[in-house]
Motif scaffolding. Structure first.
Motif, mmCIF file in Angstrom:
data_model
loop_
_atom_site.group_PDB
_atom_site.id
_atom_site.type_symbol
_atom_site.label_atom_id
_atom_site.label_comp_id
_atom_site.label_asym_id
_atom_site.label_seq_id
_atom_site.Cartn_x
_atom_site.Cartn_y
_atom_site.Cartn_z
ATOM 1 N N THR A 84 -4.201 15.033 -22.849
ATOM 2 C CA THR A 84 -4.572 13.719 -22.345
ATOM 3 C C THR A 84 -4.375 13.671 -20.831
ATOM 4 O O THR A 84 -3.423 14.244 -20.299
ATOM 5 C CB THR A 84 -3.690 12.648 -23.001
ATOM 6 O OG1 THR A 84 -3.855 12.725 -24.416
ATOM 7 C CG2 THR A 84 -4.052 11.251 -22.523
ATOM 8 N N ALA A 85 -5.278 13.017 -20.150
ATOM 9 C CA ALA A 85 -5.159 12.878 -18.696
ATOM 10 C C ALA A 85 -3.829 12.235 -18.337
ATOM 11 O O ALA A 85 -3.297 11.399 -19.077
ATOM 12 C CB ALA A 85 -6.304 12.036 -18.153
ATOM 13 N N THR A 86 -3.298 12.625 -17.190
ATOM 14 C CA THR A 86 -2.031 12.090 -16.722
ATOM 15 C C THR A 86 -2.144 11.686 -15.260
ATOM 16 O O THR A 86 -2.771 12.399 -14.466
ATOM 17 C CB THR A 86 -0.901 13.134 -16.854
ATOM 18 O OG1 THR A 86 -0.822 13.568 -18.204
ATOM 19 C CG2 THR A 86 0.440 12.541 -16.433
ATOM 20 N N ILE A 87 -1.583 10.544 -14.931
ATOM 21 C CA ILE A 87 -1.496 10.109 -13.540
ATOM 22 C C ILE A 87 -0.043 9.817 -13.215
ATOM 23 O O ILE A 87 0.629 9.067 -13.938
ATOM 24 C CB ILE A 87 -2.352 8.857 -13.273
ATOM 25 C CG1 ILE A 87 -3.841 9.173 -13.437
ATOM 26 C CG2 ILE A 87 -2.091 8.310 -11.865
ATOM 27 C CD1 ILE A 87 -4.756 8.004 -13.172
ATOM 28 N N LEU A 88 0.436 10.389 -12.141
ATOM 29 C CA LEU A 88 1.764 10.080 -11.624
ATOM 30 C C LEU A 88 1.597 9.068 -10.506
ATOM 31 O O LEU A 88 0.890 9.329 -9.527
ATOM 32 C CB LEU A 88 2.448 11.342 -11.091
ATOM 33 C CG LEU A 88 3.829 11.142 -10.457
ATOM 34 C CD1 LEU A 88 4.823 10.649 -11.490
ATOM 35 C CD2 LEU A 88 4.315 12.450 -9.824
ATOM 36 N N LEU A 89 2.223 7.903 -10.671
ATOM 37 C CA LEU A 89 2.100 6.833 -9.689
ATOM 38 C C LEU A 89 3.444 6.635 -9.007
ATOM 39 O O LEU A 89 4.450 6.352 -9.658
ATOM 40 C CB LEU A 89 1.691 5.520 -10.358
ATOM 41 C CG LEU A 89 0.421 5.536 -11.204
ATOM 42 C CD1 LEU A 89 0.785 5.454 -12.674
ATOM 43 C CD2 LEU A 89 -0.493 4.397 -10.834
ATOM 44 N N GLN A 90 3.448 6.786 -7.702
ATOM 45 C CA GLN A 90 4.657 6.497 -6.924
ATOM 46 C C GLN A 90 4.522 5.106 -6.328
ATOM 47 O O GLN A 90 3.615 4.844 -5.535
ATOM 48 C CB GLN A 90 4.867 7.534 -5.821
ATOM 49 C CG GLN A 90 6.136 7.303 -5.021
ATOM 50 C CD GLN A 90 6.403 8.419 -4.027
ATOM 51 O OE1 GLN A 90 6.213 9.582 -4.322
ATOM 52 N NE2 GLN A 90 6.850 8.050 -2.827
ATOM 53 N N LEU A 91 5.416 4.196 -6.737
ATOM 54 C CA LEU A 91 5.357 2.803 -6.293
ATOM 55 C C LEU A 91 6.254 2.598 -5.085
ATOM 56 O O LEU A 91 7.372 3.111 -5.032
ATOM 57 C CB LEU A 91 5.807 1.871 -7.418
ATOM 58 C CG LEU A 91 5.038 1.978 -8.742
ATOM 59 C CD1 LEU A 91 5.661 1.056 -9.778
ATOM 60 C CD2 LEU A 91 3.570 1.657 -8.545
ATOM 61 N N ASP A 92 5.743 1.827 -4.105
ATOM 62 C CA ASP A 92 6.569 1.518 -2.948
ATOM 63 C C ASP A 92 7.233 0.146 -3.124
ATOM 64 O O ASP A 92 7.154 -0.468 -4.188
ATOM 65 C CB ASP A 92 5.775 1.606 -1.643
ATOM 66 C CG ASP A 92 4.637 0.585 -1.558
ATOM 67 O OD1 ASP A 92 4.678 -0.417 -2.312
ATOM 68 O OD2 ASP A 92 3.725 0.773 -0.736
ATOM 69 N N ASP A 93 7.864 -0.333 -2.060
ATOM 70 C CA ASP A 93 8.650 -1.567 -2.155
ATOM 71 C C ASP A 93 7.803 -2.807 -2.404
ATOM 72 O O ASP A 93 8.325 -3.841 -2.832
ATOM 73 C CB ASP A 93 9.471 -1.775 -0.869
ATOM 74 C CG ASP A 93 10.572 -0.741 -0.718
ATOM 75 O OD1 ASP A 93 10.956 -0.130 -1.741
ATOM 76 O OD2 ASP A 93 11.032 -0.528 0.414
ATOM 77 N N VAL A 94 6.495 -2.754 -2.101
ATOM 78 C CA VAL A 94 5.635 -3.923 -2.297
ATOM 79 C C VAL A 94 4.706 -3.748 -3.496
ATOM 80 O O VAL A 94 3.745 -4.496 -3.654
ATOM 81 C CB VAL A 94 4.820 -4.228 -1.012
ATOM 82 C CG1 VAL A 94 5.736 -4.643 0.109
ATOM 83 C CG2 VAL A 94 3.950 -3.037 -0.612
ATOM 84 N N GLY A 95 4.992 -2.752 -4.337
ATOM 85 C CA GLY A 95 4.211 -2.578 -5.553
ATOM 86 C C GLY A 95 2.935 -1.795 -5.371
ATOM 87 O O GLY A 95 2.170 -1.621 -6.329
ATOM 88 N N GLU A 96 2.656 -1.311 -4.151
ATOM 89 C CA GLU A 96 1.466 -0.481 -3.936
ATOM 90 C C GLU A 96 1.761 0.922 -4.446
ATOM 91 O O GLU A 96 2.914 1.346 -4.514
ATOM 92 C CB GLU A 96 1.099 -0.446 -2.443
ATOM 93 C CG GLU A 96 -0.268 0.165 -2.156
ATOM 94 C CD GLU A 96 -1.387 -0.488 -2.938
ATOM 95 O OE1 GLU A 96 -1.756 0.094 -3.987
ATOM 96 O OE2 GLU A 96 -1.869 -1.558 -2.538
ATOM 97 N N ARG A 97 0.697 1.644 -4.851
ATOM 98 C CA ARG A 97 0.941 2.926 -5.484
ATOM 99 C C ARG A 97 0.137 4.045 -4.846
ATOM 100 O O ARG A 97 -0.975 3.861 -4.382
ATOM 101 C CB ARG A 97 0.658 2.872 -6.985
ATOM 102 C CG ARG A 97 -0.816 2.721 -7.375
ATOM 103 C CD ARG A 97 -1.274 1.297 -7.419
ATOM 104 N NE ARG A 97 -2.587 1.121 -7.988
ATOM 105 C CZ ARG A 97 -3.729 1.203 -7.305
ATOM 106 N NH1 ARG A 97 -3.712 1.521 -6.045
ATOM 107 N NH2 ARG A 97 -4.877 0.996 -7.891
#
Length: 298
Positions: free
Chosen positions: A88-101
């Motif tokens: 299955t496809a996978t995405i790693l999302l790194q979130l910053d302090d304002v919720g942007e990724r």
């Protein structure tokens, strides 16, 4: 009326550092895995809003039941195909302090979506098709996406497309993407994507030119709201709604939620309600960004 959504389904892994990132060592963080994928997110929100929705996508063979159940929890008729070789496809999302990724993407089984995965029975009762840009940008699935648009047209179904990603859009070029999706009833770019589509190099964006390629253009403007430009029942319409200040936890899936909210109103029987559709999209996007993850809470 049934909306058919075809495209990406993903395992989202989101990482929110709790301290400054320490290179080459350990950083405390909260890490969560949740179902995602731009197309699957739209389907989940549509189903949550009570719109009869069918979804077709491809996942690893071991994930068919898990992702089918995740979509069914929102009332979606999920027709998932298990890939015998790819995960299955996978995405790693790194979130910053304002919720942007910031996203790191492994398309996995999504890259093998084929016309055989979308059987004739999938089209039963379908009056609208929604696709995302990922299916067009991937050379392995582009012909499938183009074929789906042609089938929708032949069956008299409406078509909407969300470009989805400004980096892939820049790589292929705005004119090329416009040729792929020319004549769609609705297109849902965000502000950066709209700039690429019209090759804007300054502060002005020629949405009038963009609107000549589609029935309607819906531009999401982030904290500034959203705008519509297009022909509605033979009359040119321009509408904009603002975005009230709200606490942002996670922006992942906000555009998908907006598209679902807009379509849920747009596809109701009766005259098109442009402003109502914009307000509906805005309200659903606000629900999305208020929690972690790209889909409605179960």
């Amino acid at each position: 009326m049934t909306v058919l959504v075809v495209g990406d389904v993903v395992d989202d892994i989101s990482v929110r550092p709790l301290t400054e990132v320490t290179p080459a060592s350990d950083t405390p963080a909260t890490i969560r895995m949740a179902p995602g994928g731009s197309a699957a997110n739209v389907a989940a929100w549509l189903g949550e809003l009570g719109v009869p929705t069918r979804f077709v996508g491809r996942v690893g063979a071991d994930a068919v039941d898990r992702h089918t159940a995740a979509l069914a929890a929102h009332g979606v008729d999920a027709r998932l195909v298990g890939d015998p070789d790819l995960p299955t496809a996978t995405i790693l999302l790194q979130l910053d302090d304002v919720g942007e990724r910031t996203m790191f993407v492994d398309r996995g089984a999504n890259g093998r979506l084929s016309p055989d995965d979308v059987g004739a029975d999938v089209w039963d009762g379908v009056t609208w098709l929604h696709l995302t840009g990922y299916s067009f940008f991937d050379e392995g699935t582009r012909s499938t996406a183009l074929g789906l648009v042609a089938q929708a047209r032949a069956r008299g179904a409406g078509v909407s497309v969300d470009p989805s990603t400004v980096s892939f859009l820049r790589a292929c070029g705005g004119p090329t993407f416009l040729d792929w999706v020319h004549g769609a009833d609705l297109v849902f770019p965000n502000l950066d994507e709209a700039r690429v589509l019209v090759d804007s190099r300054g502060p002005q964006i020629d949405l009038d030119h963009l609107a000549t390629r589609f029935g309607g253009v819906v531009v999401t403007l982030g904290s500034m709201g959203a705008a519509f430009l297009g022909d509605v029942d033979g009359v040119e319409r321009r509408e904009q709604v603002t975005a009230p200040r709200t606490s942002v936890v996670d922006t992942t899936g906000a555009g998908d939620a907006f598209a679902a909210g807009f379509l849920a109103c747009w596809l109701r029987p009766g005259p098109r309600d442009v402003r109502g559709a914009l307000e509906s999209g805005r309200a659903v996007a606000e629900r999305c960004i208020a929690v972690r993850g790209a889909r409605p809470r179960v």
